[in-house]
Scaffold this motif. Structure first.
Motif, PDB file in Angstrom:
ATOM      1  N   SER A 117       0.868  -1.223  -0.063  1.00 24.79           N
ATOM      2  CA  SER A 117       0.049  -0.026   0.006  1.00 24.79           C
ATOM      3  C   SER A 117       0.988   1.066  -0.082  1.00 24.79           C
ATOM      4  O   SER A 117       1.838   1.289   0.677  1.00 24.79           O
ATOM      5  N   ARG A 118       0.589   2.239  -0.812  1.00 21.51           N
ATOM      6  CA  ARG A 118       1.260   3.369  -0.978  1.00 21.51           C
ATOM      7  C   ARG A 118       1.022   4.140   0.332  1.00 21.51           C
ATOM      8  O   ARG A 118       1.798   5.014   0.712  1.00 21.51           O
ATOM      9  N   ARG A 119      -0.467   4.060   0.831  1.00 16.75           N
ATOM     10  CA  ARG A 119      -0.514   5.010   1.647  1.00 16.75           C
ATOM     11  C   ARG A 119      -0.185   4.564   3.047  1.00 16.75           C
ATOM     12  O   ARG A 119       0.388   5.371   4.042  1.00 16.75           O
ATOM     13  N   CYS A 121       2.705   2.666   3.628  1.00 12.10           N
ATOM     14  CA  CYS A 121       4.246   2.396   3.884  1.00 12.10           C
ATOM     15  C   CYS A 121       5.059   3.636   4.318  1.00 12.10           C
ATOM     16  O   CYS A 121       6.165   3.268   4.763  1.00 12.10           O
ATOM     17  N   TRP A 122       4.798   4.737   4.004  1.00 11.53           N
ATOM     18  CA  TRP A 122       5.511   6.040   4.310  1.00 11.53           C
ATOM     19  C   TRP A 122       6.101   6.010   5.720  1.00 11.53           C
ATOM     20  O   TRP A 122       6.822   6.573   6.084  1.00 11.53           O
ATOM     21  N   LEU A 170       9.050   3.287  -4.564  1.00  9.09           N
ATOM     22  CA  LEU A 170       8.125   3.218  -5.413  1.00  9.09           C
ATOM     23  C   LEU A 170       7.936   2.579  -6.422  1.00  9.09           C
ATOM     24  O   LEU A 170       6.989   2.100  -7.016  1.00  9.09           O
ATOM     25  N   LEU A 173       6.573  -0.924  -5.486  1.00 11.08           N
ATOM     26  CA  LEU A 173       5.162  -0.782  -5.268  1.00 11.08           C
ATOM     27  C   LEU A 173       4.348  -1.051  -6.538  1.00 11.08           C
ATOM     28  O   LEU A 173       3.396  -1.658  -6.657  1.00 11.08           O
ATOM     29  N   SER A 174       4.856  -0.516  -7.484  1.00  8.57           N
ATOM     30  CA  SER A 174       4.439  -0.772  -8.885  1.00  8.57           C
ATOM     31  C   SER A 174       4.400  -1.962  -9.285  1.00  8.57           C
ATOM     32  O   SER A 174       3.481  -2.587  -9.857  1.00  8.57           O
TER      33      SER A 174
END
Length: 516
Positions: A117-119, A121-122, A170, A173-174
């Motif tokens: 999940s991009r949301r 992971c940060w 990034l 994730l893609s």
């Protein structure tokens, strides 16, 4: 869903030819018993990868990205000091990469939802990067040469490493998103049962697209339930014989049994039948687990126990919070000592009475503690009656110096010593007196959840204050807004959130004058 008429054409000729003649009859029976299984689930030879492999690859890429950043820093000779000690600098990069991965493991950066999940992971990545940078600086300060260039090289290297990790994550994730959409990580899962528990389970799985699960359908050998198949979100594909044939044909990887746990004898018989197959067998939770779906399960000895509520700060988070409070408050006391001394002298010269004002406030776990503030009122007019009276605009009790101290929030600075003593934290819900009222009611009487804000230590500043809910609380609505912000902080407190609130507090104190 594919239509039943399409089932015989699901396998193409090349795949069907790979099935041995001895297995082909059983394979075709399974297809006929489950005509509505998606075509993608029918291939026994389709490549599937475990999510643990993706998590391992993520760790490796993060480490390589940091080491690569260190190598770039050395060979580009961005710093003369570090260029002369390339071997030591490279060892530092390798050490930093290993430390970052360990902290990432602790902060949850390699959990399945974080790597997909991009949301999500940060936040753990930023926590690990910040802690790694601070650790490397502290380690170098204790063991390395006392050179500013050396510290600057570490900061540049950590910045490059963080940028490299972001770029690598990034890209990964893609790739992982594409593989997840293709079902590479998914396990073909059958639900055994057709009651409400099974339907709730299916709807839960279907509403969470981050789960590595592809539902095949329902199996149940109870004939009396088959009349209600229309209410099922997926097809009913038969009973135990059809499920066994589908498993033997390689069409199912996991079976979840969804029926009341009280049906012990039936569960036992199902387990005896499925225990002879090489697939995962899981038992679905009962209704209470759906009501508390976000709560973790732990083992109490060998007994699984559902965690309904947990201490907001415990373990690693509690340690980080304690270090943050002690280190930052000590630095603040040292830097602000001239301000503290000047304020104390001004108070003494302005009006008779003590420099500090002590009052009992409610702290962690609703326990009272003496809060420290610079005295901003005349010593003989601080209280009216037995109840706490909130300060109002143009309050006649406030001295001339006190008005300035309150307007600049300098009167709150002695609470740094409350933080150092452990009674308070730098960031948290602001402590109130137990007798404080809003709209004629005690704070605790307005909302039953008011005491929840005391599940963490009270703070010198808080989320409610930086969002504009500071000063006098005159109505129930104002208290409710404050409480909502306090409870949000209790549920989401973290190092990065604390640093963000502290930064906003500094800006508000310097550029706004709404306090009185």
């Amino acid at each position: 869903m594919d239509s039943p008429s399409a089932a015989p054409d699901v396998l193409d000729r090349s795949e069907a030819d790979e099935i041995p003649p001895s297995d082909r009859a059983g394979h075709r029976l399974a297809i006929e018993a489950a005509p509505q299984i998606h075509a993608g689930f029918l291939s026994r030879h389709r490549t599937r990868l475990p999510l643990m492999l993706a998590s391992f690859v993520t760790r490796v890429l993060d480490g390589l990205a940091i080491i690569l950043a260190g190598w770039v820093l050395i060979h580009w000779q961005m710093d003369a000091q570090i260029a002369g000690h390339a071997r030591e600098a490279f060892r530092m990069a390798v050490f930093g990469a290993a430390f970052f991965i360990v902290l990432g493991e602790i902060s949850g950066a390699y959990q399945h939802d974080a790597i997909l999940s991009r949301r999500r992971c940060w936040s753990p990545l930023m926590s690990a990067a910040t802690a790694t940078t601070l650790f490397l600086l502290a380690f170098d300060l204790a063991t390395g040469p006392a050179a500013g260039d050396h510290r600057r090289a570490i900061l540049v290297g950590c910045g490059l490493g963080a940028g490299a990790v972001v770029c690598a994550r990034l890209a990964l994730l893609s790739v992982l998103a594409h593989l997840r959409r293709a079902g590479i990580f998914n396990k073909r899962t059958a639900i055994f049962g057709t009651g409400k528990q099974a339907v709730d389970l299916a709807r839960y799985v279907m509403s969470h697209d981050m789960l590595a699960v592809s539902l095949v359908g329902f199996f149940d050998d109870r004939a009396q339930l088959r009349a209600a198949q229309e209410a099922l979100p997926l097809a009913h594909l038969g009973g135990m014989p059809e499920l066994m044939r589908s498993i033997r044909a390689g069409l199912i990887d996991k079976v979840i049994i969804a029926m009341p746990w009280a049906a012990e004898s039936r569960l036992q018989s199902i387990m005896e039948a499925l225990g002879t197959t090489p697939v995962e067998i899981r038992l679905a939770p009962e209704w209470a687990a759906y009501a508390w779906g976000g709560r973790p399960m732990i083992l109490l000895g060998g007994l699984p126990v559902l965690t309904l509520l947990e201490t907001p700060l415990s373990g690693w988070k509690l340690f980080v919070k304690a270090v943050e409070d002690r280190v930052l408050s000590l630095i603040a006391v040292i830097l602000l000592s001239p301000v503290l001394l000047a304020a104390a002298i001004a108070i003494k010269l302005d009006s008779p009475g003590p420099v500090l004002f002590r009052q009992m406030r409610e702290g962690y776990n609703c326990q009272p503690f003496p809060i420290l503030k610079f005295r901003t009122m005349y010593a003989d007019r601080c209280h009216k009656g037995g109840d706490m009276v909130q300060t109002t605009r143009c309050d006649p009790r406030v001295t001339r110096v006190g008005a300035f101290l309150r307007r600049t929030s300098i009167d709150e600075l002695p609470q740094l010593f409350n933080v150092l003593s452990g009674a308070m934290s730098l960031v948290g819900p602001r402590p109130h007196a137990a007798s404080t009222r809003a709209g004629g009611k005690l704070f605790a009487e307005i909302r039953a959840s008011y005491a929840t804000r005391h599940n963490v230590k009270p703070g010198l500043t808080g989320w409610a204050q930086v969002c504009g809910w500071r000063g006098e609380t005159t109505s129930e609505e104002m208290l409710i807004q404050r409480l909502q912000h306090d409870l949000y902080y209790v549920e989401h407190c973290s190092l990065l959130f604390d640093l963000y609130i502290l930064a906003r507090t500094v800006v508000i104190v310097l550029f706004q004058r709404s306090a009185y």
